[in-house]
Design a protein around this motif. Sequence first.
Motif, PDB file in Angstrom:
ATOM      1  N   LYS A  56      -4.546   6.467   6.856  1.00 30.29           N
ATOM      2  CA  LYS A  56      -3.826   4.886   6.892  1.00 30.29           C
ATOM      3  C   LYS A  56      -2.184   4.498   7.155  1.00 30.29           C
ATOM      4  CE  LYS A  56      -8.378   2.728   7.097  1.00 30.29           C
ATOM      5  NZ  LYS A  56      -9.629   1.807   6.386  1.00 30.29           N
ATOM      6  N   LEU A  57      -1.997   5.365   5.549  1.00 30.94           N
ATOM      7  CA  LEU A  57      -0.611   4.642   5.261  1.00 30.94           C
ATOM      8  C   LEU A  57      -0.039   5.887   6.196  1.00 30.94           C
ATOM      9  CD1 LEU A  57      -1.536   4.863   1.645  1.00 30.94           C
ATOM     10  CD2 LEU A  57      -0.340   3.381   2.967  1.00 30.94           C
ATOM     11  N   ALA A  58       0.270   7.663   7.192  1.00 32.76           N
ATOM     12  CA  ALA A  58       0.077   7.778   7.218  1.00 32.76           C
ATOM     13  C   ALA A  58       1.004   7.684   8.914  1.00 32.76           C
ATOM     14  CB  ALA A  58      -0.099   9.427   7.841  1.00 32.76           C
ATOM     15  N   ASN A  59      -0.156   6.785   9.269  1.00 34.90           N
ATOM     16  CA  ASN A  59       0.204   5.214  10.552  1.00 34.90           C
ATOM     17  C   ASN A  59       1.802   4.839  10.367  1.00 34.90           C
ATOM     18  OD1 ASN A  59       0.323   4.616  13.175  1.00 34.90           O
ATOM     19  ND2 ASN A  59      -1.931   3.520  12.970  1.00 34.90           N
ATOM     20  N   PRO A  60       2.509   5.429  11.698  1.00 35.20           N
ATOM     21  CA  PRO A  60       3.616   4.878  11.829  1.00 35.20           C
ATOM     22  C   PRO A  60       3.666   3.470  11.339  1.00 35.20           C
ATOM     23  CG  PRO A  60       3.880   6.268  13.152  1.00 35.20           C
ATOM     24  CD  PRO A  60       2.233   6.056  12.717  1.00 35.20           C
ATOM     25  N   ARG A  61       2.290   3.385  11.985  1.00 32.77           N
ATOM     26  CA  ARG A  61       2.646   1.256  11.738  1.00 32.77           C
ATOM     27  C   ARG A  61       2.277   0.899  10.534  1.00 32.77           C
ATOM     28  NH1 ARG A  61      -0.777   1.119  18.131  1.00 32.77           N
ATOM     29  NH2 ARG A  61       0.671   2.186  18.872  1.00 32.77           N
ATOM     30  N   SER A  62       1.883   1.722  10.319  1.00 32.61           N
ATOM     31  CA  SER A  62       1.420   0.530   8.691  1.00 32.61           C
ATOM     32  C   SER A  62       2.320   0.183   7.945  1.00 32.61           C
ATOM     33  CB  SER A  62       0.845   1.698   7.072  1.00 32.61           C
ATOM     34  OG  SER A  62       0.560   2.124   6.495  1.00 32.61           O
ATOM     35  N   ALA A  91       3.140   8.116  -4.046  1.00 30.96           N
ATOM     36  CA  ALA A  91       4.306   9.078  -3.981  1.00 30.96           C
ATOM     37  C   ALA A  91       4.740   8.114  -2.584  1.00 30.96           C
ATOM     38  CB  ALA A  91       3.962  10.364  -3.627  1.00 30.96           C
ATOM     39  N   GLU A  92       6.415   8.027  -2.741  1.00 34.69           N
ATOM     40  CA  GLU A  92       7.149   7.060  -2.128  1.00 34.69           C
ATOM     41  C   GLU A  92       7.771   8.115  -1.431  1.00 34.69           C
ATOM     42  OE1 GLU A  92      10.790   4.199  -1.664  1.00 34.69           O
ATOM     43  OE2 GLU A  92       8.770   3.516  -2.574  1.00 34.69           O
ATOM     44  N   THR A  93       7.777   8.652   0.386  1.00 41.21           N
ATOM     45  CA  THR A  93       9.129   9.237   0.687  1.00 41.21           C
ATOM     46  C   THR A  93      10.265   8.314   2.293  1.00 41.21           C
ATOM     47  OG1 THR A  93       7.418   9.977   2.538  1.00 41.21           O
ATOM     48  CG2 THR A  93       7.601  11.255   0.634  1.00 41.21           C
ATOM     49  N   GLU A  94      10.844   8.809   2.361  1.00 37.46           N
ATOM     50  CA  GLU A  94      11.603   8.299   3.527  1.00 37.46           C
ATOM     51  C   GLU A  94      11.148   9.300   4.648  1.00 37.46           C
ATOM     52  OE1 GLU A  94      15.285   5.660   4.568  1.00 37.46           O
ATOM     53  OE2 GLU A  94      14.683   5.855   2.307  1.00 37.46           O
ATOM     54  N   VAL A  95      10.864   8.782   6.302  1.00 40.18           N
ATOM     55  CA  VAL A  95      10.623   9.049   6.876  1.00 40.18           C
ATOM     56  C   VAL A  95      11.003   8.622   8.673  1.00 40.18           C
ATOM     57  CG1 VAL A  95       8.926  10.390   8.857  1.00 40.18           C
ATOM     58  CG2 VAL A  95       8.338  10.471   6.366  1.00 40.18           C
ATOM     59  N   ALA A  96      12.245   8.640   8.933  1.00 43.63           N
ATOM     60  CA  ALA A  96      13.343   8.401  10.095  1.00 43.63           C
ATOM     61  C   ALA A  96      13.345   6.683   9.376  1.00 43.63           C
ATOM     62  CB  ALA A  96      11.917   7.803  11.268  1.00 43.63           C
ATOM     63  N   GLY A  97      14.351   6.548   8.154  1.00 40.78           N
ATOM     64  CA  GLY A  97      14.322   5.082   7.722  1.00 40.78           C
ATOM     65  C   GLY A  97      13.294   4.794   7.556  1.00 40.78           C
ATOM     66  N   ARG A  98      12.235   4.915   7.415  1.00 42.52           N
ATOM     67  CA  ARG A  98      11.046   3.919   7.060  1.00 42.52           C
ATOM     68  C   ARG A  98      10.248   4.454   5.758  1.00 42.52           C
ATOM     69  NH1 ARG A  98       7.527   1.343  10.847  1.00 42.52           N
ATOM     70  NH2 ARG A  98       6.512  -0.084   9.574  1.00 42.52           N
ATOM     71  N   LYS A  99      10.381   3.334   4.847  1.00 44.07           N
ATOM     72  CA  LYS A  99       9.152   4.730   3.658  1.00 44.07           C
ATOM     73  C   LYS A  99       7.907   4.888   4.529  1.00 44.07           C
ATOM     74  CE  LYS A  99      11.242   1.757  -0.245  1.00 44.07           C
ATOM     75  NZ  LYS A  99      12.088   0.485  -0.968  1.00 44.07           N
ATOM     76  N   ARG A 100       7.087   5.528   3.256  1.00 43.25           N
ATOM     77  CA  ARG A 100       5.570   6.391   3.793  1.00 43.25           C
ATOM     78  C   ARG A 100       5.679   6.312   2.297  1.00 43.25           C
ATOM     79  NH1 ARG A 100       5.452   4.557   8.399  1.00 43.25           N
ATOM     80  NH2 ARG A 100       6.257   4.586  10.114  1.00 43.25           N
ATOM     81  N   TYR A 101       4.151   6.034   2.132  1.00 45.97           N
ATOM     82  CA  TYR A 101       3.569   6.337   0.849  1.00 45.97           C
ATOM     83  C   TYR A 101       2.399   7.415   1.048  1.00 45.97           C
ATOM     84  CZ  TYR A 101       5.881   1.825   0.498  1.00 45.97           C
ATOM     85  OH  TYR A 101       6.799   0.933   0.014  1.00 45.97           O
ATOM     86  N   ARG A 102       2.114   7.791   0.109  1.00 49.94           N
ATOM     87  CA  ARG A 102       0.796   8.532  -0.039  1.00 49.94           C
ATOM     88  C   ARG A 102       0.232   8.169  -1.717  1.00 49.94           C
ATOM     89  NH1 ARG A 102      -1.437  12.635   1.931  1.00 49.94           N
ATOM     90  NH2 ARG A 102      -2.814  14.075   0.428  1.00 49.94           N
ATOM     91  N   ALA A 103      -1.184   8.085  -1.528  1.00 49.14           N
ATOM     92  CA  ALA A 103      -2.098   7.445  -2.670  1.00 49.14           C
ATOM     93  C   ALA A 103      -2.482   9.168  -3.432  1.00 49.14           C
ATOM     94  CB  ALA A 103      -2.934   7.013  -2.222  1.00 49.14           C
ATOM     95  N   GLU A 104      -2.625   8.677  -3.985  1.00 49.33           N
ATOM     96  CA  GLU A 104      -3.235  10.291  -4.858  1.00 49.33           C
ATOM     97  C   GLU A 104      -4.267   9.482  -6.792  1.00 49.33           C
ATOM     98  OE1 GLU A 104      -0.163  13.154  -7.171  1.00 49.33           O
ATOM     99  OE2 GLU A 104       1.215  13.224  -5.513  1.00 49.33           O
ATOM    100  N   ALA A 105      -5.352   9.963  -6.610  1.00 51.71           N
ATOM    101  CA  ALA A 105      -6.200   9.833  -7.459  1.00 51.71           C
ATOM    102  C   ALA A 105      -6.025  10.712  -8.438  1.00 51.71           C
ATOM    103  CB  ALA A 105      -6.947   8.745  -7.354  1.00 51.71           C
ATOM    104  N   LYS A 106      -5.865  10.760  -9.483  1.00 48.31           N
ATOM    105  CA  LYS A 106      -6.143  12.335 -10.106  1.00 48.31           C
ATOM    106  C   LYS A 106      -7.378  12.153 -11.479  1.00 48.31           C
ATOM    107  CE  LYS A 106      -4.938  16.198 -12.560  1.00 48.31           C
ATOM    108  NZ  LYS A 106      -3.353  16.853 -13.183  1.00 48.31           N
ATOM    109  N   LEU A 107      -8.652  12.774 -11.410  1.00 46.87           N
ATOM    110  CA  LEU A 107      -9.187  12.544 -12.800  1.00 46.87           C
ATOM    111  C   LEU A 107      -8.776  12.950 -13.324  1.00 46.87           C
ATOM    112  CD1 LEU A 107     -12.435  11.868 -12.492  1.00 46.87           C
ATOM    113  CD2 LEU A 107     -13.014  14.495 -12.634  1.00 46.87           C
TER     114      LEU A 107
END
Length: 182
Positions: A56-62, A91-107
Amino acid sequence: VARSKRTGRASTRDGSSTLQVRAVAYFNPELFVDARLRAEKHKQEIATFVADLNEKLANPRSKRNTSAIIVALDRKLRERDLLSAYRVRIAETEVAGRKRYRAEAKLELAEWKRRRRYDGFSVLVAHPELKKSAGELCRLYRAKDAVEKDFQIIKSVVELEPIRHRTASKVRAHVTLCMLAL
């Protein structure tokens, strides 16, 4: 299988009286397997939830921000009482001028192992004057579970409606009829 038995004393808060109990610790392989399977299922649920969230976070409309992501992960981990068993990172990255997020849950393996160390173990507390061996106490306790499961079947499969009785003889008769029906 009963592992040990002990008699212990405990005092009330004001220290005025003591309570003597008998404790029996035992290992139940069925409970061990159930607990381990349930734990693995919960781990898989968390992994699936994080994968779906990242999709869902990878969706450009998120429009989710870090606090919304953390709240979602927090809610899911609390649901299974696994908040301290996972380390969450966004984790936060910038793609085409917008912030994108990626969640990580490490055991956290140390915490996970600590939680799993007593799977299958139970402690029974009995009156100290009950003259039964540790094995007999375990069997007596487990027989109680069979009766409870029978009543669960009566209530669910037979779809017995609540009936209120006012006398002990009617209650006994009702229970007898239920057991016969079972």
